[in-house]
Enzyme design. Structure first.
Site, PDB file in Angstrom:
ATOM      1  CD  GLU A 131      38.469  27.254  43.627  1.00 37.35           C
ATOM      2  OE1 GLU A 131      38.700  26.422  42.730  1.00 37.35           O
ATOM      3  OE2 GLU A 131      37.377  27.846  43.748  1.00 37.35           O
ATOM      4  CG  HIS A 132      41.032  28.626  39.435  1.00 39.75           C
ATOM      5  ND1 HIS A 132      40.917  27.996  38.224  1.00 39.75           N
ATOM      6  CD2 HIS A 132      39.786  28.598  39.982  1.00 39.75           C
ATOM      7  CE1 HIS A 132      39.670  27.605  38.032  1.00 39.75           C
ATOM      8  NE2 HIS A 132      38.958  27.970  39.084  1.00 39.75           N
ATOM      9  CD  GLU A 146      44.523  28.605  36.235  1.00 35.00           C
ATOM     10  OE1 GLU A 146      43.348  28.300  36.489  1.00 35.00           O
ATOM     11  OE2 GLU A 146      45.228  27.985  35.414  1.00 35.00           O
TER      12      GLU A 146
END
Length: 982
Positions: free
Chosen positions: A87-88, A160
């Site tokens: 998602e990041h 991330e």
């Protein structure tokens, strides 16, 4: 008025029916079904992309706050957090927008009032909301390219997700440790005892779900190749569910989606259904967790009992289960509350208590926290189930629930589209028909018919089917004094195992990779590929909400859908003795929890639910918009159907004048225990706000009072009070007597003002008469007091950073500076400066390089405090050093130009011009005395800020000798010595 509105609604629905006929094909999408929902003033359109099988749900509604989302079913294969890290990283650059972090860069190139990406149990989605059609198209394109065509560079995975890196990136002899944004985010989550209990419960009861967010102890097993594979397998149009809401033309979105999906075929679904453990007999699991420093040592147990209850696909049965859960658990008259919490067996319900329907299975859980043993809890739970089968629910409780459901439907929210998305998506990815979720009136009518014919058997049948004599899952977590040390030791051992596998060449690679990542982070990019709105998209004239004032009452006439909202406030600046200030929040909470000399609060609460949407009491402190001096306010709120507003004032009168603190001492103890049980978790979630508030309390009288009411000081008071509950004489002296005294100071009609929001002058006039009657029932003047709020003392400057210790794995930091009042011209400059620092410097330094989950600068326009902060931060002292470097960066190193300034203005106006629900129109004048003229002047000041202004306020206000730094989190070895260098 009503006839015109109803006609417009019907016209909009018939227009949608004509525009999207069933069977019609639009840009590759076939309309499968339509559903008019007149009670919600919307029409739902179900579409299927024939080429890929992608589903699209459009909600056609006359609302200009339009929403878009693309989501995917993402069953987590393990607990390494791959859905969350993906998602990041999808948002770190794509083929069409090959820049680092286009998501964050779009935050200040847009007027969106909401932008985010979220990972659920078994789905991931990317929503935004905006009122600007060009903005909508820009963000839709960025989101689609990010999710379907991301670059997924390895450097972004390392930044991330997680990486091994030297603590000092430019020193190969410094220690190597774990870094990563999501890694530290989840370490922060684990620090929240409520989250830790919930996730360990899920892992035990629902192991097939895994931990989609990521377990820090497992995250460092995730490899870059796993991320690539997970994206390839899950982020495909056949697995995508897209959603639009509002009044923008759907065709534009369908055309864009169809273009994006070209080149993709249709995939069959290989997603297995994820279900809880299958039990043939009772299952018990016990584990250990954090000690809560706000609770007594012998009250460190959390425990729960869970039953599986069918599937969410049966939406009517799920609705019944939620009604049953409400009857059993919600409010002072609910049997489990009375027998478990009010009895003193436990401090509060556990976080997993209630009916859960967000996955492929429904289950109901009864749990508590703050207890000393579990057997008596289980015994009481079983006994309550038996009593429920024997004793019918009162008709009034059912009618109260129906009333609340009806009112919630009529209560209009500015973010209605987003709330609709949140309600349908979890079920939609698990085979629940979203149309079934929209059939509000039909479901309610069916329930009322069934209740009329079956009565209590409607719920007794559910209990017999799913609970009685069925296997149960028991989960217990006991607080351990060594828990935090064990987490630290586990991380250190895991790190050492990784380091032992490294040879000299590996270490050289780690060092070079760290330097390369930092160079990449420092690189100034060409962002011309990213779309952006222009400053001209911001109207120079502010939208206003005309108010009329009469007899200390502000009146707002607007479309409220047949509801009236009433607010009251009393200025307490010269009414309350200094020593009673910290007790004001407890006093306000007590009014809606105790009862009177003649009635239990359970009875009062039921009547409130039957006749109103709710009443509330609270205390707040706001600065005067012009002088900055504190305004200490006692506030009452209530809302009801136009025909029932008289009940609001009856309840206000009862709560204010008749609450009996002596008679209901035991209920007061229950309230204090409940507050104490949630304190530490609230700090774990918003530690940066607590750090910021504590720091600002050294700079402003208003913030010092706020610290006493809502900050660490308030938590410490509740903790102290919770320790005297067993000493009756001490409790009477330290708590009850002070609340009784406050009652005599607060109750009075002088200095009271009101605001009415309704839909007609006739209704406004009727409520005016009710206000007159209410005021006449109060004492004219309360007990006199000679202390003035302006004389409240600020906290004394310690001359160095303060560490406020909590048993967390990460820190939260803040550094605060005094600013100016709302009307001062420098306020707008400071607000723009804070935004530029966040996006152009601190995001890179604190999040990308430092690994904190969040960080930036903020300026509160209303209370005039400028602050830096970091959130879930593994390097608190480094962050303070970064904050100290800001003035030098601005004056010597920044190369900001007009585009940077304009982006900051766009970002600021996202909130300034965010959509507002009808009930909140004009309330800034009532709560803060900010007039339309003040708002317009500030708007012009914001739009007119130039680069010279930015340098001027940075030099004038960001001075070290005026700042206060504070840190919330675990102990820092040699803290006093280390902070001397910060």
């Amino acid at each position: 008025m009503f006839q015109i509105r109803n006609y417009a609604t019907k016209y909009a629905q018939s227009r949608a029916l004509r525009k999207y006929p069933v069977g019609g094909v639009f840009h590759g999408y076939e309309v499968k079904r339509l559903l008019p929902v007149p009670e919600l003033k919307l029409t739902a359109v179900d579409l299927l992309h024939n080429q890929t099988g992608s589903q699209h749900l459009h909600i056609d509604r006359d609302d200009n706050n339009n929403v878009f989302s693309i989501g995917f079913k993402t069953n987590p294969p393990d607990s390494t957090g791959v859905p969350h890290i993906l998602e990041h990283t999808t948002l770190c650059g794509s083929h069409k927008y090959p820049v680092r972090d286009p998501f964050f860069k779009m935050l200040n190139r847009s007027l969106a009032n909401f932008m985010n990406a979220m990972t659920g149990h078994d789905y991931t989605f990317y929503p935004f909301a905006t009122t600007n059609e060009t903005d909508f198209a820009n963000l839709r394109d960025v989101y689609l390219d990010a999710t379907l065509n991301p670059l997924l560079n390895q450097q972004d995975f390392l930044q991330e997700g997680w990486r091994l890196e030297h603590t000092k990136v430019d020193d190969p002899n410094s220690d190597i440790g774990f870094k990563g944004v999501v890694y530290n985010e989840m370490k922060g989550q684990v620090s929240n005892a409520n989250y830790y209990f919930w996730i360990k419960f899920q892992e035990s009861y629902y192991p097939s779900l895994n931990n989609s967010g990521g377990d820090p102890t497992k995250m460092t097993d995730l490899q870059y190749e796993d991320l690539i594979s997970f994206h390839r397998n899950n982020y495909h149009p056949s697995n995508a569910k897209t959603f639009t809401y509002g009044n923008f033309d759907l065709n534009n979105t369908l055309q864009r989606l169809n273009k994006e999906y070209q080149g993709y075929g249709r995939r069959g679904s290989k997603k297995r259904e994820l279900l809880p453990i299958q039990m043939k007999e009772d299952v018990s699991v016990e584990t250990e967790g954090q000690v809560d420093p706000m609770l007594p040592p012998d009250k460190q147990i959390k425990t729960s009992v869970t039953w599986i209850c069918g599937k969410p696909e049966d939406t009517y049965q799920t609705f019944l289960l939620k009604i049953l859960g409400n009857l059993l658990l919600d409010g002072h008259s609910s049997p489990f509350y009375q027998k478990l919490i009010e009895s003193g067996l436990a401090y509060d319900f556990s976080v997993n208590t209630g009916v859960e329907s967000q996955t492929a299975a429904n289950f109901i859980t009864i749990g508590v926290q703050g207890c000393d043993e579990v057997d008596s809890i289980y015994e009481v739970i079983n006994k309550v189930w038996e009593e429920v089968l024997q004793n019918p629910f009162e008709e009034s409780r059912i009618q109260a629930i129906i009333q609340q459901l009806e009112l919630s439907k009529k209560d209009q929210r500015a973010d209605f589209g987003l709330q609709l998305l949140y309600s349908v998506l979890p079920g939609w990815v698990n085979k629940t028909d979203p149309f079934d979720s929209l059939l509000f009136d039909e479901t309610l009518e069916r329930f009322q018919e069934d209740w009329a014919t079956k009565g209590d058997n409607l719920f007794k049948d559910l209990i017999k089917e799913f609970v009685i004599s069925k296997p149960v899952f028991k989960f217990t977590m006991k607080g351990s004094e060594t828990f935090s040390q064990k987490l630290d030791a586990e991380e250190q051992e895991r790190l050492e195992r990784k380091l032992k596998l490294l040879d000299e060449e590996d270490k050289k690679v780690i060092f070079e990779r760290g330097k390369q990542l930092q160079e990449l982070q420092d690189l100034k990019e060409d962002l011309s590929c990213l779309p952006s709105l222009q400053i001209s998209a911001i109207p120079r004239v502010s939208k206003t909400y005309p108010l009329l004032e009469k007899d200390n009452v502000l009146n707002r006439i607007t479309d409220t859908n047949g509801i009236t909202y009433v607010r009251g406030k009393r200025l307490l600046n010269h009414h309350i003795p200094r020593e009673l200030y910290p007790f004001l929040p407890l006093y306000a909470d007590s009014l809606t929890n105790l009862g009177t000399s003649t009635e239990e609060f359970s009875t009062i609460e039921e009547q409130i639910k039957l006749h109103t949407g709710g009443v509330s009491t609270r205390v707040s402190v706001n600065p005067d918009a012009q002088t900055g001096k504190p305004m200490l306010l006692f506030q009452v709120d209530g809302w009801a159907l136009n025909s029932k507003t008289d009940h609001i004032f009856k309840f206000w009168k009862k709560l204010l004048c008749e609450t009996d603190f002596h008679k209901h001492k035991e209920k007061l103890k229950v309230l204090i225990r409940s507050l104490a049980s949630s304190n530490t978790a609230s700090v774990a979630e918003t530690g940066h706000a607590f750090a910021r508030n504590f720091g600002a309390a050294h700079l402003s009288v208003t913030k010092a009072i706020n610290e006493s009411l809502n900050g660490i000081e308030q938590l410490q008071l509740i903790n102290k009070l919770s320790q005297c509950l067993d000493d009756e004489a001490l409790f009477e002296k330290e708590v009850v007597s002070k609340l009784v005294e406050l009652q005599s100071y607060i109750n009075g009609s002088s200095d009271m003002k009101f605001m009415i929001t309704s839909d007609s002058q006739v209704q406004i006039d009727a409520v005016h008469q009710q206000i007159t009657g209410f005021l006449s029932s109060l004492p004219k003047d309360s007990k006199p007091c000679d202390f003035y709020s302006e004389n409240y003392s600020m906290l004394e400057n310690p001359g160095k950073p303060t560490l406020l210790q909590f048993p967390f794995q990460v820190h939260y930091t803040a550094k605060c500076y005094p600013g100016v009042s709302y009307t001062h011209p420098d306020g707008a400059k400071l607000q723009i400066l804070s935004n530029m620092l966040t996006h152009k410097y601190l995001h890179r330094e604190i999040r990308e390089k430092g690994g904190a989950y969040g960080g930036g600068a903020t300026y509160s326009a209303l209370d005039g405090t400028f602050s830096f902060y970091s959130y879930r931060d593994p390097h608190a002292l480094n962050s303070l050093s970064t904050f100290d470097s800001v003035p030098e960066f601005i004056l010597n190193k920044s190369s900001w130009g007009e585009p940077d300034l304009n982006e900051a203005k766009l970002s600021v106006f996202q909130q300034v011009d965010s959509p507002m629900s009808a009930k909140n129109e004009g309330t800034i004048l009532f709560h803060y005395d900010v007039t339309d003229e003040m708002k317009q002047r500030r708007r012009e000041q914001l739009l007119d800020v130039n680069l010279n202004d930015i340098h001027q306020v940075a030099e004038e206000y960001l001075k070290q000798d005026k700042s206060i730094a504070s840190i919330v989190g675990p102990e820092i070895p040699n803290f006093d010595a280390l902070v001397q260098t910060v």
